[in-house]
Write a protein that holds these residues in place. Structure first.
Motif, PDB file in Angstrom:
ATOM      1  N   LEU A   1       1.203  -1.097  -0.480  1.00 56.40           N
ATOM      2  CA  LEU A   1       0.321  -0.623  -0.076  1.00 56.40           C
ATOM      3  C   LEU A   1       0.927   1.380  -0.179  1.00 56.40           C
ATOM      4  O   LEU A   1       2.234   1.432   0.557  1.00 56.40           O
ATOM      5  N   PHE A   2       0.487   2.215  -0.579  1.00 57.10           N
ATOM      6  CA  PHE A   2       1.615   3.647  -0.405  1.00 57.10           C
ATOM      7  C   PHE A   2       0.388   4.315  -0.083  1.00 57.10           C
ATOM      8  O   PHE A   2      -0.888   4.407  -0.662  1.00 57.10           O
ATOM      9  N   VAL A   3       0.790   5.913  -0.422  1.00 61.98           N
ATOM     10  CA  VAL A   3       0.385   6.973   0.123  1.00 61.98           C
ATOM     11  C   VAL A   3       0.346   7.787  -0.775  1.00 61.98           C
ATOM     12  O   VAL A   3       1.144   8.372  -1.317  1.00 61.98           O
TER      13      VAL A   3
ATOM     14  N   ASP B   1      -6.543   8.981   4.424  1.00 64.46           N
ATOM     15  CA  ASP B   1      -7.140   9.145   2.856  1.00 64.46           C
ATOM     16  C   ASP B   1      -5.927   9.066   1.389  1.00 64.46           C
ATOM     17  O   ASP B   1      -4.373   8.860   1.711  1.00 64.46           O
ATOM     18  N   GLY B   2      -5.554   8.420   0.806  1.00 62.73           N
ATOM     19  CA  GLY B   2      -5.124   8.860  -0.478  1.00 62.73           C
ATOM     20  C   GLY B   2      -4.879   7.918  -0.787  1.00 62.73           C
ATOM     21  O   GLY B   2      -3.549   6.942  -1.265  1.00 62.73           O
ATOM     22  N   LEU B   3      -4.395   5.941   0.454  1.00 63.48           N
ATOM     23  CA  LEU B   3      -4.162   5.521  -0.357  1.00 63.48           C
ATOM     24  C   LEU B   3      -4.666   4.404  -1.677  1.00 63.48           C
ATOM     25  O   LEU B   3      -5.242   4.880  -2.111  1.00 63.48           O
TER      26      LEU B   3
ATOM     27  N   TRP C   1      -4.641   0.719  -7.636  1.00 53.56           N
ATOM     28  CA  TRP C   1      -5.563   0.882  -7.348  1.00 53.56           C
ATOM     29  C   TRP C   1      -6.076   1.967  -6.687  1.00 53.56           C
ATOM     30  O   TRP C   1      -5.466   1.106  -4.875  1.00 53.56           O
ATOM     31  N   PRO C   2      -6.493   2.394  -6.178  1.00 52.11           N
ATOM     32  CA  PRO C   2      -7.597   3.384  -5.882  1.00 52.11           C
ATOM     33  C   PRO C   2      -8.065   3.023  -4.640  1.00 52.11           C
ATOM     34  O   PRO C   2      -8.836   2.439  -5.042  1.00 52.11           O
ATOM     35  N   VAL C   3      -7.657   2.748  -3.110  1.00 53.85           N
ATOM     36  CA  VAL C   3      -8.471   2.148  -1.856  1.00 53.85           C
ATOM     37  C   VAL C   3     -10.151   3.707  -2.035  1.00 53.85           C
ATOM     38  O   VAL C   3      -9.303   4.924  -1.875  1.00 53.85           O
TER      39      VAL C   3
ATOM     40  N   LEU D   1     -10.215  -3.267   3.301  1.00 56.23           N
ATOM     41  CA  LEU D   1      -9.998  -2.284   1.427  1.00 56.23           C
ATOM     42  C   LEU D   1     -11.245  -2.747   0.421  1.00 56.23           C
ATOM     43  O   LEU D   1     -10.465  -3.871  -0.076  1.00 56.23           O
ATOM     44  N   THR D   2     -11.839  -1.525   0.100  1.00 55.99           N
ATOM     45  CA  THR D   2     -12.417  -1.625  -1.272  1.00 55.99           C
ATOM     46  C   THR D   2     -11.696  -0.989  -2.354  1.00 55.99           C
ATOM     47  O   THR D   2     -11.703   0.835  -1.798  1.00 55.99           O
ATOM     48  N   VAL D   3     -11.254  -0.936  -3.189  1.00 57.18           N
ATOM     49  CA  VAL D   3     -10.731  -0.436  -4.454  1.00 57.18           C
ATOM     50  C   VAL D   3     -11.424  -0.572  -5.500  1.00 57.18           C
ATOM     51  O   VAL D   3     -12.158  -1.036  -5.681  1.00 57.18           O
TER      52      VAL D   3
END
Length: 252
Positions: free
Chosen positions: A57-59, A96-98, A114-116, A138-140
């Motif tokens: 996971l990234f920010v 936010d922003g994961l 893929w945005p969370v 988490l939903t993406v």
């Protein structure tokens, strides 16, 4: 206390530093007891379809701060990840922003970013970060019109299987360009916490899935000591009825 180099990652900018302060207790993979140095050590994970269901996971984007590991699990919407709650909702507040990069290797995201869109944790996780609830779903969103499970496949989620399970744990240390992996048996720390012994699960590996030979996720690095205090021993919440309820709420 968490170890000096927590598993959640590091960021160069002042904003990232503020986030790290929020996430600073997010050490993983270890034990407060004196670690045993004669056990197994994680090795580089081979590339392949199963491993590609796991990623960091990234920010903000894949050039941003890395913040833990997550994995795709089956859901009705084909859009669900599992990780540790302290990765996605420190102090009970969803980040936010994961973004999620399945199959990330050599600083490349071959299957996209893929945005969370949403983070679900048990309300009892809360501001006090109750270790018995250190799991998040988490939903993406879609990438090129596809749901992530349709693109990557998914692990199933299993609860109530107890301890003594053969599992493979795969995660993304921040100091490595590719994931690491290790096989071993789960053991009991308590009725609500399980343990996995293997060295090498350092910063970045919180949320790493514990997967059986049947492709079932039965744990993620987190829980007791937010995963542990030395890289030789990791912990997870024991997956039971509480986790099954949360999974159903998440659309599983």
């Amino acid at each position: 206390m968490p170890r000096t180099s927590p598993r959640i990652g590091s960021g160069p900018a002042a904003a990232a530093c503020a986030l790290l302060l929020l996430l600073g207790a997010a050490a993983t993979g270890c034990d407060s007891a004196e670690p045993t140095n004669n056990g197994p050590t994680a090795r580089p994970a081979p590339a392949g379809p199963l491993g590609n269901r796991i990623g960091p996971l990234f920010v903000d984007d894949t050039d941003g701060m890395r913040a833990c590991t997550a994995a795709v699990v089956h859901s009705r919407g084909h859009n669900l990840l599992i990780t540790a709650a302290h990765c996605a909702a420190p102090r009970g507040v969803p980040l936010d922003g994961l973004v999620f990069a399945p199959g990330y290797r050599d600083q490349r995201a071959p299957y996209g970013s893929w945005p969370v869109n949403a983070v679900l944790v048990d309300p009892r996780w809360g501001p006090d970060e109750n270790e018995g609830y250190d799991v998040a779903f988490l939903t993406v969103g879609t990438v090129r019109g596809r749901q992530i499970e349709d693109a990557m496949g998914a692990f199933t989620l299993a609860t109530g299987l107890g301890f003594g399970l053969d599992v493979t744990v795969t995660g993304y240390p921040n100091n490595a360009v590719s994931p690491i992996t290790c096989e071993g048996l789960t053991t009991s720390r308590s009725n609500t916490q399980q343990r996995f012994d293997c060295a090498g699960f350092t910063d970045g590996t919180s949320g790493s899935p514990w997967v059986t030979e049947q492709g079932q996720v039965v744990g993620v690095i987190g829980g007791y000591q937010q995963g542990g205090n030395s890289p030789e021993v990791s912990y997870s919440v024991a997956f039971g009825d509480r986790l099954a309820d949360l999974y159903r709420q998440a659309g599983g």
